[in-house]
Enzyme design. Structure first.
Site, PDB file in Angstrom:
ATOM      1  N   ASP A   1      -3.129   2.645  -5.723  1.00 14.34           N
ATOM      2  CA  ASP A   1      -1.955   2.604  -4.985  1.00 14.34           C
ATOM      3  C   ASP A   1      -1.851   1.380  -3.907  1.00 14.34           C
ATOM      4  O   ASP A   1      -1.198   1.324  -3.077  1.00 14.34           O
ATOM      5  CB  ASP A   1      -2.046   3.740  -3.824  1.00 14.34           C
ATOM      6  N   GLU A   2      -2.655   0.313  -4.292  1.00 14.24           N
ATOM      7  CA  GLU A   2      -2.535  -1.027  -3.643  1.00 14.24           C
ATOM      8  C   GLU A   2      -2.262  -2.025  -4.615  1.00 14.24           C
ATOM      9  O   GLU A   2      -3.259  -2.468  -5.719  1.00 14.24           O
ATOM     10  CB  GLU A   2      -3.818  -1.247  -2.935  1.00 14.24           C
TER      11      GLU A   2
ATOM     12  N   ASP B   1       0.899  -1.173  -0.075  1.00 14.66           N
ATOM     13  CA  ASP B   1      -0.047   0.050   0.080  1.00 14.66           C
ATOM     14  C   ASP B   1       0.825   1.345  -0.041  1.00 14.66           C
ATOM     15  O   ASP B   1       1.599   1.354   0.976  1.00 14.66           O
ATOM     16  CB  ASP B   1      -0.939  -0.178   1.204  1.00 14.66           C
TER      17      ASP B   1
END
Lengths: 75, 422
Positions: free
Chosen positions: B113-114, B18
């Site tokens: 973003d993960e 993350d």
């Protein structure tokens, strides 16, 4: 601050080393980020750099082989 | 009676990565003078703009995603607010994706973003424990993508617990949840710290005497069934026991675009150019993916929290933005929006559903389908060469300043679409 003006950029090993803007030469001391994007088929390289005491966002148009200073601010 | 399902004794093979405060950290990476300062990326920099990401420094002051800019500035007057620059974030996402591909090809981006990595194959070939690999990935991100970027990495036997582990320490965390330490970690978490458990689910669990994550883990299945009244009870028991139930990918069922308006609009005349722009955008994405749509859905969010939405099946294959716009416009007219009807619109969302891939299409009596096909193909070719909206309906140009390039919140479907290769 949005600028959008033509500038001259000196490159060494594909990295901006200096920016000539309004007759003054600013030496690039730090590259923050290099990113790419396309508008249609035209590829743009964007370098976010620190040159002397200024932050500069420089855009290189790979079709016209020209540089523009998009944004700047004193850091 | 206790939970009869024991915690998964297998070693951890799932890694959840993350990128901390994604948009804000990337802006700090790009502009070093912003580093160490409270900054926020907001949909609009005006006081009513919604904060999309706050930097680590801003979060420490209590500024959160979803707040209005004015609320953020009330907490900290000097908050620096920037508009989003989607291509910066997409580039970092692509760089992360390339870096992760050096370790495994079995990974899924869950959002911009993960990432979730299944390291089973990597571990069968290489020796180092997963924590060592995670440290290496962290180091490579700093060295190869950006020295200001930090990621929190979670490691666990399943996807769910890997995500929980990634959220235990932010920024720059690295934690593992496994059969040896899960009880200690569960004892420190609240029910609402778990992804997917918010107030309503917590109340359901409370109603059957479950007040903590440890209670939740230890609860027998009948008790969970009494709380959830569905198969979810079993899924929750398995998730908390480290068994995999989330290894599922959902296919795309619709294409849509939405916009948060910078100011309140209340008339059909004001909203229709925005609607035209959104339908142009949606249809161009729809065609690029080779789909046609069978129906259209329009959603409007009003000032004060109200929401109106309606979907309609059209009965023929839609691919031309003009047809989709007509259908969407009819829906707009039937909404409680417009002169005399009240309702200040804050958000407009258009989506096409009933997707199908049709290589040959039903011809129509009153409409020349091959001509429309040729026209949209020519339009797509011109826009592909010279940029989006070089050629579009005149109506849609009125919405150009409002409908800007944005990254969908939490969505990953758009990530299939962008690439720098042509």
């Amino acid at each position: 601050m949005v600028v959008d003006e033509k500038v001259t950029v000196g490159m060494v090993n594909n990295i901006p080393k200096y920016v000539q803007w309004h007759g003054r030469v600013h030496n690039v001391t730090q590259i923050g980020l290099h990113h790419l994007y396309r508008e249609g088929r035209t590829l743009y390289h964007v370098f976010s750099v620190v040159a002397d005491t200024l932050f500069m966002k420089l855009k290189f148009d790979t079709d016209s082989l020209s540089w523009r200073l998009e944004e700047t601010e004193s850091s | 009676m206790q939970n009869s399902l024991k915690f998964n004794p297998e070693s951890s093979k799932i890694m959840h990565i993350d990128l901390n405060s994604c948009f804000a950290t990337i802006e700090q990476q790009a502009n070093p003078s912003l580093r160490g300062k409270p900054i926020a990326v907001a949909a609009f920099v005006s006081p009513g703009g919604c904060i999309l990401a706050a930097s680590v420094e801003a979060k420490r002051l209590g500024i959160k995603t979803g707040m209005r800019v004015r609320d953020g500035r009330e907490i900290y007057k000097g908050l620096i607010v920037l508009p989003p620059d989607p291509w910066k974030y997409r580039n970092v996402h692509l760089k992360l994706r390339n870096l992760i591909a050096d370790y495994t090809n079995d990974f899924v981006p869950k959002s911009i973003d993960e990432f979730v990595l299944n390291m089973t194959d990597y571990l069968s070939l290489k020796e180092p424990p997963l924590k060592v690999v995670a440290q290496e990935i962290k180091g490579r991100i700093k060295a190869e993508i950006g020295d200001w970027l930090t990621v929190s990495i979670g490691i666990a036997p399943n996807r769910y617990l890997a995500k929980i582990a990634a959220g235990l320490r932010k920024p720059d965390g690295l934690d593992e949840i496994n059969w040896e330490n899960f009880q200690g970690i569960y004892s420190k978490l609240k029910l609402t710290d778990l992804t997917g458990i918010k107030e309503r689910n917590a109340a359901r669990l409370n109603s059957v005497g479950i007040y903590s994550v440890s209670d939740f883990y230890e609860a027998p299945l009948w008790k969970l069934k009494a709380a959830f009244h569905s198969i979810n009870s079993l899924y929750w028991q398995m998730r908390l026991g480290g068994w995999e139930v989330d290894d599922v990918e959902f296919g795309r069922r619709s294409y849509g675009n939405s916009v948060a308006l910078g100011r309140n609009l209340s008339t059909v005349a004001e909203i229709s150019p925005i609607l035209a722009r959104l339908t142009e955008k949606t249809c161009s994405r729809l065609r690029a993916a080779g789909y046609t749509a069978g129906g259209i859905h329009l959603g409007l969010a009003y000032k004060g929290g109200g929401w109106w939405h309606e979907g309609r099946l059209i009965g023929r294959a839609l691919f031309d933005a003009r047809d989709v716009y007509k259908a969407a416009f009819r829906l707009l007219l039937s909404s409680p929006t417009g002169e005399g009807k009240g309702g200040n619109v804050l958000n407009v969302a258009v989506s096409c559903f009933g997707l199908s891939r049709q290589h040959s299409m039903q011809l129509e009596i009153f409409s020349d389908i091959p001509k429309k096909r040729n026209l949209t193909e020519a339009q797509d070719n011109i826009n592909g060469r010279w940029g989006d909206f070089t050629v579009a309906s005149a109506q849609s140009f009125g919405g150009a300043k409002v409908v800007m390039d944005r990254i969908a919140f939490g969505g990953i479907k758009e990530l299939e679409e962008f690439t720098l290769m042509h």
